[in-house]
Scaffold this motif. Sequence first.
Motif, short mmCIF file in Angstrom:
data_model
loop_
_atom_site.label_atom_id
_atom_site.label_comp_id
_atom_site.label_asym_id
_atom_site.label_seq_id
_atom_site.Cartn_x
_atom_site.Cartn_y
_atom_site.Cartn_z
N THR A 17 0.83 -1.20 0.00
CA THR A 17 0.00 0.00 0.00
C THR A 17 0.87 1.26 0.00
OG1 THR A 17 -1.79 -1.13 1.16
CG2 THR A 17 -1.74 1.28 1.29
N ALA A 18 1.89 1.26 0.86
CA ALA A 18 2.77 2.42 0.94
C ALA A 18 3.47 2.70 -0.38
CB ALA A 18 3.81 2.18 2.04
N ASP A 19 3.93 1.64 -1.04
CA ASP A 19 4.65 1.80 -2.31
C ASP A 19 3.78 2.45 -3.38
OD1 ASP A 19 6.79 0.62 -1.09
OD2 ASP A 19 6.69 -1.27 -2.22
N PRO A 41 12.05 18.34 6.54
CA PRO A 41 10.91 18.40 5.62
C PRO A 41 9.92 17.27 5.82
CG PRO A 41 12.82 17.49 4.50
CD PRO A 41 13.29 17.90 5.87
N VAL A 42 8.67 17.53 5.50
CA VAL A 42 7.64 16.51 5.46
C VAL A 42 6.80 16.77 4.22
CG1 VAL A 42 6.14 17.86 6.99
CG2 VAL A 42 5.70 15.42 6.66
N SER A 43 6.60 15.73 3.43
CA SER A 43 5.82 15.89 2.20
C SER A 43 4.42 15.32 2.37
CB SER A 43 6.53 15.16 1.05
OG SER A 43 6.41 13.75 1.20
N ASP A 44 3.56 15.62 1.41
CA ASP A 44 2.21 15.04 1.47
C ASP A 44 2.27 13.52 1.33
OD1 ASP A 44 2.25 14.47 -1.40
OD2 ASP A 44 1.69 16.55 -1.72
N ALA A 45 3.34 13.00 0.73
CA ALA A 45 3.50 11.55 0.62
C ALA A 45 3.76 10.93 1.99
CB ALA A 45 4.64 11.22 -0.34
N ASP A 46 4.59 11.59 2.82
CA ASP A 46 4.85 11.09 4.17
C ASP A 46 3.54 10.89 4.93
OD1 ASP A 46 8.02 11.53 5.05
OD2 ASP A 46 7.38 12.89 3.47
N THR A 47 2.72 11.92 4.95
CA THR A 47 1.48 11.86 5.74
C THR A 47 0.48 10.88 5.14
OG1 THR A 47 0.67 13.83 4.57
CG2 THR A 47 1.76 14.17 6.68
N ALA A 48 0.40 10.83 3.81
CA ALA A 48 -0.56 9.91 3.18
C ALA A 48 -0.17 8.46 3.43
CB ALA A 48 -0.63 10.19 1.68
N VAL A 49 1.11 8.15 3.35
CA VAL A 49 1.56 6.78 3.59
C VAL A 49 1.27 6.36 5.02
CG1 VAL A 49 3.61 5.31 3.84
CG2 VAL A 49 3.32 6.71 1.78
N GLU A 50 1.60 7.22 5.98
CA GLU A 50 1.37 6.84 7.37
C GLU A 50 -0.11 6.68 7.67
OE1 GLU A 50 2.34 8.40 11.87
OE2 GLU A 50 3.86 8.64 10.33
N LYS A 51 -0.96 7.56 7.14
CA LYS A 51 -2.40 7.42 7.35
C LYS A 51 -2.91 6.09 6.80
CE LYS A 51 -3.65 12.35 7.34
NZ LYS A 51 -4.33 13.44 6.58
N ALA A 52 -2.44 5.70 5.63
CA ALA A 52 -2.90 4.45 5.02
C ALA A 52 -2.45 3.25 5.84
CB ALA A 52 -2.37 4.34 3.59
N ILE A 53 -1.21 3.26 6.33
CA ILE A 53 -0.72 2.16 7.15
C ILE A 53 -1.51 2.07 8.45
CG2 ILE A 53 1.26 1.38 8.52
CD1 ILE A 53 3.07 2.35 6.27
N ARG A 54 -1.76 3.20 9.07
CA ARG A 54 -2.52 3.22 10.32
C ARG A 54 -3.94 2.69 10.11
NH1 ARG A 54 -0.88 6.38 14.73
NH2 ARG A 54 1.18 7.32 14.48
N ALA A 55 -4.54 3.04 8.99
CA ALA A 55 -5.90 2.59 8.72
C ALA A 55 -5.96 1.07 8.59
CB ALA A 55 -6.43 3.26 7.45
N THR A 56 -4.99 0.49 7.89
CA THR A 56 -4.95 -0.96 7.74
C THR A 56 -4.69 -1.65 9.07
OG1 THR A 56 -4.19 -0.78 5.46
CG2 THR A 56 -3.83 -2.88 6.57
N LEU A 57 -3.77 -1.12 9.86
CA LEU A 57 -3.47 -1.72 11.16
C LEU A 57 -4.68 -1.63 12.10
CD1 LEU A 57 0.19 -0.50 11.77
CD2 LEU A 57 -0.57 -2.85 11.39
N ALA A 58 -5.44 -0.56 12.00
CA ALA A 58 -6.62 -0.42 12.85
C ALA A 58 -7.63 -1.53 12.58
CB ALA A 58 -7.26 0.95 12.62
N ARG A 59 -7.67 -1.99 11.32
CA ARG A 59 -8.57 -3.08 10.96
C ARG A 59 -7.95 -4.44 11.25
NH1 ARG A 59 -8.94 0.28 6.39
NH2 ARG A 59 -7.61 -1.15 5.21
#
Length: 270
Positions: A17-19, A41-59
Amino acid sequence: MAGYADDLALAHLLADTADKISTARFRALDLKVDSKPDLTPVSDADTAVEKAIRATLARARPRDAVIGEEFGATDAAAGRTSRRWIVDPIDGTKNFVRGVPIWATLIALMDGDDVVVGLVSAPALGRRWWAGTGLGAYAGRHQSAATRLSVSGVATLADASFCYSSLTGWEEIGKLDAVLDIMRGSWRSRAYGDFYGYMLLAEGAVDVMVEPELSLWDVAALIPIVTEAGGTFTDLAGRTGPTGGSAIGTNGKLHPEITARLGVAVSDRY
């Protein structure tokens, strides 16, 4: 030990998912980059990847805690579980935002004080590295095309390839002269930086990787990959584990000499 195989399989799914997210944003003309309070620096990719990983782990692992670079720790990390997923959505953000392909998503699982699963996925390099406690360390494009990893057998510094992240950090902690001394005594020295030096160590391509300043998410995923490949991983105080804020990774044979040259007290060594 085999109980972590399912967790390692989940780490691969998280990395898939992150890739997809990170590669779509790499070298994107509309990439958004901000500065964090520490001026990194932090990019929109950093935040989007972490949000997606957290969402999957929550499930998939709702009882497990999550600690990530961009969004901190979940409530579960306050002590209600011994299992914690550690996430660095993009390690090497400075490379990412400048179009350099050496960056990766780092995913680890800690069970108590031990890191039991580690995965590093570098899609721009077309390569992934992973390990689980008692499961060995591997690398390849994916699980079905993997090669087992093993550190080198180099036993003397004069024959060793020495890797480091940068020199400024070593100067700040008063150990620049020691690092320069190691470089002068090595067969070769290069600053590959971030996750990459440790993965080359696990592959046997370099023999030592050192870094003076690290956060938990920078280092957790690296430890099982290096150690399951036969290497040794400690901090600058000679302690094992991911919380020391620094790293000395070696093929094992060179660890006593490197720690001695960096001034690690004998009583503190691994």
